[in-house]
Design a protein around this motif. Structure first.
Motif, PDB file in Angstrom:
ATOM      1  N   SER A   1      58.151 -17.080 -61.717  1.00  0.00           N
ATOM      2  CA  SER A   1      56.967 -16.568 -61.013  1.00  0.00           C
ATOM      3  C   SER A   1      57.279 -15.338 -60.169  1.00  0.00           C
ATOM      4  O   SER A   1      56.366 -14.641 -59.721  1.00  0.00           O
ATOM      5  CB  SER A   1      56.383 -17.660 -60.115  1.00  0.00           C
TER       6      SER A   1
ATOM      7  N   GLN B   1      51.247 -18.201 -60.815  1.00  0.00           N
ATOM      8  CA  GLN B   1      50.965 -19.538 -60.283  1.00  0.00           C
ATOM      9  C   GLN B   1      51.165 -20.625 -61.335  1.00  0.00           C
ATOM     10  O   GLN B   1      51.532 -21.756 -61.007  1.00  0.00           O
ATOM     11  CB  GLN B   1      49.546 -19.572 -59.729  1.00  0.00           C
ATOM     12  N   VAL B   2      50.948 -20.293 -62.601  1.00  0.00           N
ATOM     13  CA  VAL B   2      51.198 -21.260 -63.671  1.00  0.00           C
ATOM     14  C   VAL B   2      52.678 -21.626 -63.714  1.00  0.00           C
ATOM     15  O   VAL B   2      53.039 -22.810 -63.867  1.00  0.00           O
ATOM     16  CB  VAL B   2      50.751 -20.695 -65.031  1.00  0.00           C
TER      17      VAL B   2
ATOM     18  N   LEU C   1      44.418 -20.276 -63.669  1.00  0.00           N
ATOM     19  CA  LEU C   1      45.384 -19.785 -62.676  1.00  0.00           C
ATOM     20  C   LEU C   1      46.025 -18.493 -63.156  1.00  0.00           C
ATOM     21  O   LEU C   1      46.238 -18.314 -64.358  1.00  0.00           O
ATOM     22  CB  LEU C   1      46.485 -20.832 -62.439  1.00  0.00           C
TER      23      LEU C   1
ATOM     24  N   THR D   1      45.644 -24.569 -68.154  1.00  0.00           N
ATOM     25  CA  THR D   1      46.094 -24.120 -66.840  1.00  0.00           C
ATOM     26  C   THR D   1      46.019 -22.604 -66.729  1.00  0.00           C
ATOM     27  O   THR D   1      45.599 -22.054 -65.702  1.00  0.00           O
ATOM     28  CB  THR D   1      47.546 -24.586 -66.588  1.00  0.00           C
TER      29      THR D   1
ATOM     30  N   LEU E   1      55.996 -29.543 -61.524  1.00  0.00           N
ATOM     31  CA  LEU E   1      55.841 -30.693 -62.423  1.00  0.00           C
ATOM     32  C   LEU E   1      57.200 -31.199 -62.901  1.00  0.00           C
ATOM     33  O   LEU E   1      57.444 -32.409 -62.964  1.00  0.00           O
ATOM     34  CB  LEU E   1      54.988 -30.306 -63.630  1.00  0.00           C
TER      35      LEU E   1
ATOM     36  N   PHE F   1      53.449 -23.945 -60.807  1.00  0.00           N
ATOM     37  CA  PHE F   1      52.913 -25.273 -61.111  1.00  0.00           C
ATOM     38  C   PHE F   1      53.821 -26.017 -62.088  1.00  0.00           C
ATOM     39  O   PHE F   1      54.128 -27.199 -61.899  1.00  0.00           O
ATOM     40  CB  PHE F   1      51.503 -25.111 -61.684  1.00  0.00           C
TER      41      PHE F   1
END
Length: 413
Positions: free
Chosen positions: A95, A163-164, A159, A155, A171, A167
Motif C-alpha cells: 500500500s 486501502q485494498v 476501496l 473490495t 486479513l 485490508f
C-alpha cells in the motif's frame, strides 16, 4: 482426531485458502488502477504488469522448496505460520509503493510468503481425513477458497487500491491468529515419534519420484494458462474480440472468471468423488478447457462478440481452470508423508512459476502474430503437454497416504 477438531481444521484451512488466493490474484485485480495511479502509460500496462507478475511468481518459486522443507522437517503448521506472516506483511506494505520497481520488490516478498499456504493446507487436510472422504474435505476448502478473488474484485469496487492492500494484509494477520489453534496430523506425528527420516531432498532426485513430480507439474500447466495468460490479459484480449463500440469492464470479467474457478473446483472435486477417479475427471476438464479456449481465441476475433458474451466465456474458462484443486490433490496423493509437504508445495508453485516463461513467450510471439493467435499457439502446446503428463500418472482416488518414501534397495550383482 475428533469430528469437532476436523471441522475446525477444514474451516480454518478454507479461510486460509480464501485469503491466499485472494492475495495471489490481488495484483491482477489492481493492475490497471494501481499502475495507472503510479504514472504508467496505458500502452505500457501490459509490459509493466507482466514484469511485476513474473517477479511475484519468481518469489513463489523461491519460497516453494523452503516452505515444503520446513513443513516436512518441522511440521505443516510451522510452515503455515511463517508463510502467512511474510505474505501478510508483504501485502500490507504494498500500500506504500511509489513506483513499479518497489511494487515489484514487494510483490516478490509477498509471493515468497504465499508459496507455503496452499500446498501445506491441502497436505494438512488430506492427512487428517479418511481416504474415502478426503476429496470432499479438499473440495469444500477449494470451493470456498476460490471465492477469495471474487471478494478481491468486490473490495476493489469500493476501496482505493492502497486501502485494498491494507485490508488484505490485516486479513492475513487475523488468519495467523486463527491458525494457532490447529494441531499436526497424526500421520506426521507418527513419523516424528518413530524417529524415521522426515525428509531428504535426495529422495526427489530418485528416478521414480523425480518423474512423478515432473508429471504432476506438467499436468497443471493448462490451468495456469487460464489463470495467468487468458485471465490476466483479459483487457488486452477484449480489444481483439469485441464488437466495435462495446464497453469492456475488466473487474466484472475478473469476478466472473474467479466465480467460475470456485464452481469448477467444487464440480471437479465432486465429480472425482462420484466417478471415484481423479484421472478421468482431470481428463474431462482438460478436454473442455482446450475446446473452449481454442474456440474463443480462433473464432471470436472473426465473428466479434458482445461484452456480455465475453463475460460468459470467461466464466467458463474459469470453470475449466477450476480443476486446479484436483491437480493439487493428485500431487499430494502421489507421495509419502515424509516428502508430501515438499512435493505438494513445490508442485503448486513451480506450475505458477511457469507464468514467467509463458508470458515471455507470449510477448515475443505477439511481435510476429496477433495477440489471439499467440495465445492459441501457447495453449495448444501446454494442453498437449498436460495430456501427455496425465497419461503417465496413476489413479490416486482412495489410496492410503500413511507411508513414507524410501531410497531403493541396492542389490549386489
Amino acid at each position: 482426531m475428533s469430528s469437532s477438531s476436523l471441522r475446525r481444521a477444514i474451516i480454518i484451512c478454507a479461510l486460509g485458502y480464501f485469503i491466499d488466493v485472494f492475495d495471489i490474484q490481488l495484483f491482477a485485480v489492481l493492475r490497471v488502477s494501481s499502475l495507472t495511479d503510479l504514472g504508467v502509460a496505458a500502452d505500457r500496462l501490459a509490459a509493466i504488469g507482466g514484469y511485476i507478475l513474473n517477479v511475484q511468481m519468481l518469489g513463489m518459486i523461491m519460497g516453494a522448496f523452503l516452505w515444503g522443507w520446513l513443513g516436512d522437517r518441522f511440521g505443516r503448521l510451522k510452515a503455515l505460520y511463517g508463510s502467512i506472516l511474510i505474505y501478510s506483511l508483504g501485502t500490507l506494505t504494498c500500500s506504500f509503493v511509489s513506483d513499479p520497481i518497489s511494487y515489484g520488490l514487494l510483490r516478490f516478498i509477498t509471493g515468497f510468503g504465499l508459496a507455503g499456504e496452499t500446498g501445506a493446507a491441502i497436505t494438512l487436510v488430506a492427512e487428517m481425513m479418511s481416504r474415502e472422504k478426503r476429496g470432499w474435505g479438499i473440495t469444500i476448502i477449494a470451493g470456498f477458497g476460490f471465492l477469495g478473488p471474487v471478494f478481491a474484485v468486490l473490495t476493489a469496487l469500493f476501496l482505493p487500491w492502497r486501502q485494498v492492500y491494507i485490508f488484505a494484509g490485516i486479513l492475513g494477520l487475523l488468519l495467523l491468529i486463527l491458525r494457532i489453534r490447529l494441531t499436526e496430523p497424526a500421520m506426521f506425528l507418527k513419523i516424528i515419534e518413530s524417529k524415521k527420516q522426515r525428509i531428504s531432498l535426495k529422495l526427489l532426485a530418485q528416478p521414480r519420484q523425480a518423474f512423478t513430480l515432473l508429471c504432476c507439474i506438467l499436468t497443471g500447466l493448462p490451468m495456469i494458462y487460464g489463470w495467468s495468460l487468458l485471465n490476466f490479459f483479459s483487457m488486452e484480449f477484449s480489444s481483439a474480440v469485441l464488437k466495435p463500440g462495446e464497453v469492456f469492464n475488466q473487474k466484472i470479467c475478473l469476478m466472473l472468471f474467479f466465480l467460475g474457478t470456485s464452481c469448477g473446483d467444487m464440480l471437479s472435486g465432486a465429480i472425482s468423488q462420484f466417478w471415484r477417479s481423479r484421472r478421468k475427471t482431470m481428463l474431462a476438464f482438460l478436454v473442455f478447457g482446450l475446446l473452449l479456449s481454442m474456440s474463443y481465441l480462433l473464432i471470436a476475433p472473426r465473428v466479434r462478440l458482445a461484452a456480455e458474451a465475453l463475460y460468459g466465456i470467461y466464466f467458463l474458462i474459469g470453470l475449466a481452470a477450476g480443476a486446479w484443486i484436483l491437480f493439487a490433490t493428485m500431487a499430494a496423493e502421489h507421495f509419502g508423508t515424509n516428502v508430501r509437504a515438499t512435493t505438494s508445495i513445490a508442485t503448486n508453485n513451480l506450475v505458477r512459476g511457469f507464468t514467467i516463461p509463458m508470458i515471455f513467450a507470449f510477448h515475443r510471439l505477439r511481435e510476429v502474430m496477433s495477440i489471439t493467435d499467440a495465445a492459441a499457439l501457447i495453449g495448444v502446446v501446454l494442453y498437449a503437454v498436460g495430456f501427455l503428463a496425465l497419461s503417465c500418472l496413476r489413479e490416486t482416488h482412495g489410496v492410503d497416504l500413511d507411508y513414507v518414501e524410501k531410497f531403493p534397495r541396492m542389490t549386489n550383482t
